[in-house]
Write an enzyme that holds these catalytic residues in place. Structure first.
Site, short mmCIF file in Angstrom:
data_model
loop_
_atom_site.label_atom_id
_atom_site.label_comp_id
_atom_site.label_asym_id
_atom_site.label_seq_id
_atom_site.Cartn_x
_atom_site.Cartn_y
_atom_site.Cartn_z
N HIS A 1 0.80 -1.24 0.00
CA HIS A 1 0.00 0.00 0.00
C HIS A 1 0.83 1.28 0.00
O HIS A 1 0.27 2.38 0.06
CB HIS A 1 -0.94 0.01 1.22
N GLY B 1 -5.15 11.22 10.04
CA GLY B 1 -6.07 10.35 9.29
C GLY B 1 -6.22 10.84 7.85
O GLY B 1 -6.28 10.05 6.91
N ARG C 1 -4.32 16.54 5.04
CA ARG C 1 -3.64 17.17 6.18
C ARG C 1 -2.15 16.82 6.16
O ARG C 1 -1.30 17.64 6.50
CB ARG C 1 -4.26 16.77 7.52
N ARG D 1 -3.57 5.01 -3.59
CA ARG D 1 -4.89 5.25 -2.97
C ARG D 1 -5.06 6.70 -2.49
O ARG D 1 -5.86 6.98 -1.59
CB ARG D 1 -5.12 4.30 -1.78
N ARG E 1 0.59 9.77 15.82
CA ARG E 1 -0.70 10.13 15.23
C ARG E 1 -1.03 11.57 15.60
O ARG E 1 -0.86 11.98 16.76
CB ARG E 1 -1.79 9.18 15.73
N VAL E 2 -1.49 12.36 14.63
CA VAL E 2 -1.96 13.72 14.88
C VAL E 2 -3.39 13.80 14.34
O VAL E 2 -3.60 13.87 13.13
CB VAL E 2 -1.03 14.80 14.25
N GLY E 3 -4.37 13.74 15.24
CA GLY E 3 -5.74 13.60 14.77
C GLY E 3 -6.73 14.50 15.49
O GLY E 3 -6.42 15.13 16.50
N SER E 4 -7.94 14.51 14.96
CA SER E 4 -9.03 15.24 15.63
C SER E 4 -9.81 14.28 16.52
O SER E 4 -9.76 13.05 16.33
CB SER E 4 -9.95 15.88 14.59
N GLU F 1 -8.42 5.64 15.83
CA GLU F 1 -7.23 4.89 15.40
C GLU F 1 -6.20 4.55 16.47
O GLU F 1 -5.42 3.60 16.29
CB GLU F 1 -6.48 5.65 14.28
N SER G 1 -12.02 18.68 18.21
CA SER G 1 -12.68 19.40 17.11
C SER G 1 -14.17 19.61 17.37
O SER G 1 -14.80 20.45 16.74
CB SER G 1 -12.50 18.63 15.81
N ASP G 2 -14.73 18.82 18.28
CA ASP G 2 -16.15 18.94 18.60
C ASP G 2 -16.39 18.32 19.98
O ASP G 2 -15.52 17.63 20.50
CB ASP G 2 -17.01 18.25 17.53
N ARG H 1 -10.09 24.73 12.77
CA ARG H 1 -9.36 23.47 12.92
C ARG H 1 -7.94 23.61 12.41
O ARG H 1 -7.00 23.11 13.01
CB ARG H 1 -10.07 22.35 12.14
O1 R1P Z 1 -8.73 13.81 12.12
P1 R1P Z 1 -8.39 12.37 11.95
O2 R1P Z 1 -6.94 12.07 12.13
O3 R1P Z 1 -8.90 11.77 10.66
O4 R1P Z 1 -9.14 11.60 13.14
C1 R1P Z 1 -10.52 11.57 13.41
O5 R1P Z 1 -11.33 12.04 12.33
C2 R1P Z 1 -11.88 10.94 11.59
C3 R1P Z 1 -13.38 11.00 11.68
O6 R1P Z 1 -13.85 12.18 11.13
C4 R1P Z 1 -11.31 9.67 12.23
O7 R1P Z 1 -10.16 9.29 11.52
C5 R1P Z 1 -11.01 10.15 13.62
O8 R1P Z 1 -10.06 9.40 14.33
O1 URA Z 2 -13.72 10.17 15.62
C1 URA Z 2 -14.12 11.32 15.91
C2 URA Z 2 -13.36 12.46 15.60
C3 URA Z 2 -13.83 13.70 15.94
N1 URA Z 2 -15.04 13.79 16.54
C4 URA Z 2 -15.76 12.70 16.84
O2 URA Z 2 -16.86 12.82 17.39
N2 URA Z 2 -15.30 11.48 16.52
#
Ligand code: R1P
Ligand code: URA
Length: 232
Positions: free
Chosen positions: A4, A20, A24, A43, A87-90, A181, A203-204, A217
């Site tokens: 992959h 994710g 980004r 992909r 990992r850098v995520g929301s 994740e 983020s929420d 964001r």
């Molecule tokens: O902002 P990312 O890294 O994608 O992480 C969050 O956002 C996604 C869902 O909208 C899921 O992957 C969740 O873990």
């Molecule tokens: O997985 C996620 C990411 C951001 N906000 C959520 O509610 N769920």
């Protein structure tokens, strides 16, 4: 090249940031890296390597959910020798005092994913952050005056839950927020004896119903990314 990831051996740095969202990843490379080059487009899961403050570092999207990040983490570690996976995520807040734009370090990750249940025959494995990366992230955040929260997060298999109140069973037990994740990443990293940490930006909020705009964001993700880049 692995199944992959279209990179050549040596194209990927020992430390990689893993959002994710592949766009980004592109934004991080274009905003923060010197001399970035793209090592993967398979992909549409963009991956870049460059330097930050003179140190070699990579970034690549992982897609959403435990199965997707597990595929990329496996290949990054076993085919490309990656040692530090950040990992850098929301994430969505599960606690009243975990506010929009807060940065959260995931010390551990509970999960609704069936992957570890299968792997451990129904027993309860506890996916945990690497202590060294965790401490470095705390120190980096303190030196930049970026407030952080740390604790258990939930890696959920569902973004759209049927039961809108179900988050309360997790918040009652102190889970700070939900993403999708970290539990997969921590498990794969532990299996291969490499280091992983998830740094999240709220983020929420499932508690207040608030949500950030895309523009907000982008700005608030900067704190999380600036902490993550110090781990290279
Ligand atoms: O902002 P990312 O890294 O994608 O992480 C969050 O956002 C996604 C869902 O909208 C899921 O992957 C969740 O873990
Ligand atoms: O997985 C996620 C990411 C951001 N906000 C959520 O509610 N769920």
């Amino acid at each position: 090249m692995s199944v992959h990831i279209g990179a050549k051996k040596g194209d990927i740095a020992e430390t990689i940031l893993l959002p994710g969202d592949p766009l980004r990843a592109k934004w991080i490379a274009e905003t923060y890296f010197d001399n970035p080059f793209c090592f993967n487009e398979i992909r549409g899961m963009y991956g870049y390597t460059g330097t930050y403050n003179g140190k070699r570092v990579s970034v690549m999207g992982t897609g959403m959910g435990v199965p997707s990040i597990s595929i990329y983490a496996n290949e990054l570690i076993t085919e490309y020798g990656v040692k530090n996976l950040i990992r850098v995520g929301s994430a969505g807040s599960y606690q009243a005092d975990v506010k929009i734009r807060d940065v959260v370090l995931a010390m551990s990750a509970s999960s609704t994913s069936g992957v570890n249940e299968l792997r451990f025959g129904g027993a309860d494995y506890a996916p945990t952050a690497n202590f060294g990366l965790f401490i470095k992230a705390v120190e980096a955040a303190r030196s930049k005056n970026i407030p952080i929260k740390a604790g258990n997060v939930l890696s959920s298999d569902e973004f759209y839950e049927d039961d809108k109140e179900s988050f309360k069973k997790w918040s009652k037990f102190g889970v700070l927020c939900v993403e999708m994740e970290a539990a997969g990443l921590y498990t794969i990293a532990a299996k291969h004896r490499v280091n992983a940490l998830a740094i999240l930006t709220i983020s929420d909020s499932l508690v207040s119903g608030e949500s950030t705009t895309s523009k907000e964001r982008e700005t608030t993700f900067k704190h999380m990314i600036e902490v993550a880049l110090e781990l290279a």
